[in-house]
Design a protein around this motif. Structure first.
Motif, PDB file in Angstrom:
ATOM      1  N   ASP B 185      43.124  35.947  43.093  1.00 40.02           N
ATOM      2  CA  ASP B 185      42.007  35.464  42.269  1.00 40.02           C
ATOM      3  C   ASP B 185      40.726  36.260  42.522  1.00 40.02           C
ATOM      4  N   LEU B 186      40.621  36.871  43.707  1.00 38.30           N
ATOM      5  CA  LEU B 186      39.441  37.711  43.948  1.00 38.30           C
ATOM      6  C   LEU B 186      39.524  38.979  43.102  1.00 38.30           C
ATOM      7  N   GLU B 188      41.144  39.152  40.290  1.00 40.13           N
ATOM      8  CA  GLU B 188      40.883  38.680  38.924  1.00 40.13           C
ATOM      9  C   GLU B 188      39.389  38.500  38.692  1.00 40.13           C
ATOM     10  N   ALA B 189      38.712  37.932  39.684  1.00 44.16           N
ATOM     11  CA  ALA B 189      37.273  37.706  39.536  1.00 44.16           C
ATOM     12  C   ALA B 189      36.553  39.038  39.332  1.00 44.16           C
ATOM     13  N   ALA B 190      36.915  40.025  40.159  1.00 46.96           N
ATOM     14  CA  ALA B 190      36.274  41.332  40.021  1.00 46.96           C
ATOM     15  C   ALA B 190      36.562  41.915  38.638  1.00 46.96           C
ATOM     16  N   GLN B 191      37.818  41.785  38.200  1.00 48.30           N
ATOM     17  CA  GLN B 191      38.187  42.288  36.869  1.00 48.30           C
ATOM     18  C   GLN B 191      37.413  41.567  35.781  1.00 48.30           C
ATOM     19  N   SER B 192      37.295  40.241  35.926  1.00 51.92           N
ATOM     20  CA  SER B 192      36.717  39.450  34.847  1.00 51.92           C
ATOM     21  C   SER B 192      35.244  39.785  34.636  1.00 51.92           C
ATOM     22  N   PHE B 193      34.591  40.365  35.643  1.00 45.53           N
ATOM     23  CA  PHE B 193      33.205  40.785  35.431  1.00 45.53           C
ATOM     24  C   PHE B 193      33.116  42.235  34.957  1.00 45.53           C
ATOM     25  N   GLY B 194      34.265  42.819  34.675  1.00 39.25           N
ATOM     26  CA  GLY B 194      34.255  44.146  34.065  1.00 39.25           C
ATOM     27  C   GLY B 194      34.202  45.292  35.058  1.00 39.25           C
ATOM     28  N   SER B 195      34.702  45.080  36.287  1.00 39.16           N
ATOM     29  CA  SER B 195      34.714  46.173  37.257  1.00 39.16           C
ATOM     30  C   SER B 195      35.640  47.279  36.801  1.00 39.16           C
TER      31      SER B 195
END
Lengths: 412, 306
Positions: B185-186, B188-195
């Motif tokens: 999920d970390l 995913e979180a990074a991905q979800s902010f467009g990293s």
């Protein structure tokens, strides 16, 4: 003490066709496995999920999901585990690519766009809040909150300022320099929410954000989200397995089972008219007095005009309408209610003056008042006046109708 | 009695001989020789530096490093151990060994971490890589000493190359493992902010995998130390050479002295690198706080946290 919660705190006037559409899913399918397109063919031939799994070994995640979410709405997707709701929300920001279908964020189809375009959408338009918070343990709270800004390339000073502003909104400004593991679960999820707010995205995806919290804290967080939403007006897609939560938060609710939308509608529509036994089983435990509002039981505002009507004509109206009492108005102002009993006595004793029989201490409510708040008003026996914003009489609720609505359809 | 070799004998030894002697060495010797260049530069620089620094200064600096990273006990141990090594007359050899080991570990890190990162992001690459790492770890190092000598000659640098081959697998494996074990999920979180992939690697995956990667570095270092004696076989100097000559002359005393030197060096380096893998936040204490801990009657801090 908690004030009694109610499902219908937000006025549900915004229907999608009246507002700008922010998120639109068009016939989204997701198949997990090695031969998704074969499985999709079988699915379109009408084969069941289990039959497809036997034939291809592929699992159907989401089938034929279509929905529109308007700007500023809270759209809740409710389903049990394995219903495909988490898969669905991840297709909105492209964490999972759909097997077929379109997912439009404003004008960008994130299901079929380049990695660069997808990143641009994620950076500027969508933020996500996770079930287990997904805070970066090696960063301070402020750095966590500012992560979305850092990715966008915002400078350190600006990041800090915006992170503090977002933390202030969730009441955690004092903890900016703590680390996530120093905070309680509820506080951690507030940080998760602040991280979503700080990125200034218009769309907020919330994947069971409160499921990992204690019930009391969960209630607080729901209240707080609604409180924030009143000023922020974000477009929120909220995933939950708890129908209660769905009813409290959702402007519209989609109920999912086996990857499919079983029913989409407002809380009232779903409770009042469940699409099938599956939905009905869920709604059976819902407190109907918190779902339905006065508007759902109100009848037309038949009223007497003080300048035109007399005691006799009032009696005649009541008999014609079959009511025990009516309201008396003077133009736009409500003077009060008159009861049949009082009028009859008044005619017998002193020739009948309508004005003298008016009861000025009458029960009032608004269209959006939930039914449970009408209980004390209904006790007096007089019909309850529904008053609109201008103070005009918009409708009437008969006391017996309040309780009639509470009976579940099966019991009736 | 029948045996498969009645039908067919496979001249594997001849094949390898002709492959290495007749093809690899004549054609690629200049190429392999050119690979030595960076290693030689680093080694010479380091060796010259370590041998030029006065013994006392080096000891104090290493003890300070040990104190700040691993605590008071390791610092005191470092002081005593280095003094002991000097007293048994093996200081120059120890510095040579240290520069060899540090050079080998440096190259293992520079090569191994990118390979580990690549393996973490591609299952296919991981599948190809795994048997290669298995071979590197299980094949007896004597086997590749011969081709190394043929390709690179004898001396310090070929010794370091053999050490790199032997010590590389743990850091590759643990970098791969560390990055793969970062919570889903970390990521995913990074991905979800467009990293971008690079942003995610640098800001999220690498810092969170650092503990595991440091454990890999520690393992690599220990393996490199264990190669010191074997590398002496092909002309590398240092403590390994002391042990090796002791062995050749049946000089138990010198062999033991060299061995003790290696062990003491190993313990110091092990403790320091192990504590480098601890979460950075716990180690970030000011010098004043450390001094206070040092002189307070009861040791608070580290013991409570460990």
């Amino acid at each position: 003490m908690h004030e009694p919660f109610r499902y219908c705190r937000v006025e549900r006037s915004l229907l999608p066709n009246e507002t700008k559409i922010k998120v639109e899913a068009r016939s989204i399918f997701k198949v997990f496995g090695t031969s998704p397109h074969d499985a999709l063919q079988l699915l379109k031939q009408g084969k069941s999920k289990d039959a497809i799994f036997e034939a291809t070994g592929d699992t159907i995640g989401v089938q034929d999901a279509s929905f529109k979410v308007g700007e500023g709405q809270i759209f809740v997707v409710m389903g049990l585990s394995g219903s495909g709701k988490s898969t669905l929300v991840r297709m909105i920001n492209g964490l999972i690519a759909p097997t077929s279908g379109k997912m439009l964020i404003d004008d960008t189809d994130v299901a079929n766009c380049s990695g660069k375009a997808l990143r641009a959408v994620r950076r500027s338009k969508i933020a996500m809040v996770f079930q287990h918070f997904a805070l970066f343990p090696h960063m301070t709270v402020a750095d966590n909150v500012a992560y979305g800004l850092k990715v966008k390339g915002v400078g350190a000073d600006q990041r800090r300022k915006k992170a503090e502003a977002a933390l202030d909104q969730v009441g955690l400004k004092a903890h900016a320099d703590s680390y996530p593991d120093e905070l309680s679960g509820g506080m951690q999820q507030r940080v998760g929410l602040a991280r979503g707010l700080a990125s200034e995205a218009e769309i907020l995806l919330m994947d069971e954000p409160f499921s990992a919290l204690d019930p009391l804290i969960r209630r607080d967080m729901q209240e707080e989200l609604l409180e924030l939403q009143r000023s922020l007006k974000k477009t929120i897609i909220f995933i939950t397995h708890d129908l209660n939560e769905a009813m409290i938060l959702g402007d519209r609710i989609a109920i999912m089972k086996d990857g499919r939308f079983v029913q989409v509608g407002t809380a009232e529509e779903i409770v009042d008219n469940p699409a099938n036994d599956y939905v009905a089983a869920f709604t059976a435990d819902i407190d109907r007095s918190r779902v339905f509002t006065a508007a759902s039981v109100a009848t037309a505002a038949e009223a007497l005009e003080i300048g035109r009507d007399t005691a006799e004509s009032a009696i005649a109206r009541m008999e014609a309408l079959g009511r025990d009492a009516l309201y008396v108005i003077d133009g736009k102002a409500i003077l009060g209610a008159v009861a049949y009993r009082d009028l009859a006595a008044s005619i017998r004793d002193n020739g009948g003056a309508l004005r003298e029989a008016i009861i000025t201490d009458f029960p009032k409510a608004r269209r959006t008042t939930p039914l449970f708040e009408l209980y004390p008003l209904a006790e007096g026996g007089l019909p309850i006046a529904i008053i609109d914003r201008q103070g005009k009489l918009a409708g009437v609720v008969a006391p017996q109708d309040v309780f009639g609505k509470l009976a579940t359809p099966t019991a009736a | 009695m029948f045996s498969p070799s009645d039908i067919l004998t496979i001249p594997l030894a001849d094949w390898v001989n002709s492959f290495v002697r007749d093809w690899l060495v004549p054609n690629f010797r200049p190429f392999f020789r050119s690979l030595q260049w960076p290693i030689t530069q680093v080694l010479n620089g380091l060796d010259g530096f370590l041998n030029a620094v006065p013994m006392i200064a080096f000891t104090l600096v290493l003890a300070l490093i040990a104190w700040r990273t691993a605590g008071r006990g390791v610092a005191i141990f470092t002081l005593i151990a280095l003094a002991f090594i000097d007293m048994i007359g093996l200081w120059p050899e120890t510095m040579t060994t240290l520069s060899m080991v540090v050079t080998a570990v440096l190259f293992c890190t520079v090569i191994g971490i990118p390979i580990g990162i690549a393996a973490a992001s591609s299952n296919r690459f991981q599948t190809v890589l795994r048997p290669i790492l298995d071979i590197m770890q299980t094949i007896p190092s004597f086997v590749y000493l011969v081709p190394i000598v043929m390709l690179f000659g004898v001396g310090m640098v070929p010794g370091i190359i053999a050490t790199i081959i032997f010590a590389l697998p743990p850091i590759v494996r643990l970098t791969n493992l560390g990055i793969r074990n970062v919570r889903g999920d970390l990521v995913e979180a990074a991905q979800s902010f467009g990293s971008t992939r690079w942003q995610m690697l640098w800001d999220v995956q690498f810092p969170l995998a650092l503990r595991t990667i440091m454990a890999g570095l520690n393992q690599t270092l220990m393996l490199a130390l264990s190669m010191v004696v074997i590398a002496a076989l092909i002309g590398a100097g240092g403590l390994g050479l002391t042990v090796f000559t002791g062995l050749g002359r049946l000089d138990v005393g010198n062999a033991t002295a060299g061995g003790v030197g290696i062990v003491l060096l190993a313990i110091i380096l092990d403790r320091i690198t192990q504590s480098l893998g601890e979460p950075a936040r716990m180690r970030k204490t000011s010098l004043r706080a450390t001094l206070a801990t040092l002189f307070s009657p009861k040791r608070s801090g580290r013991d409570g946290e460990a």
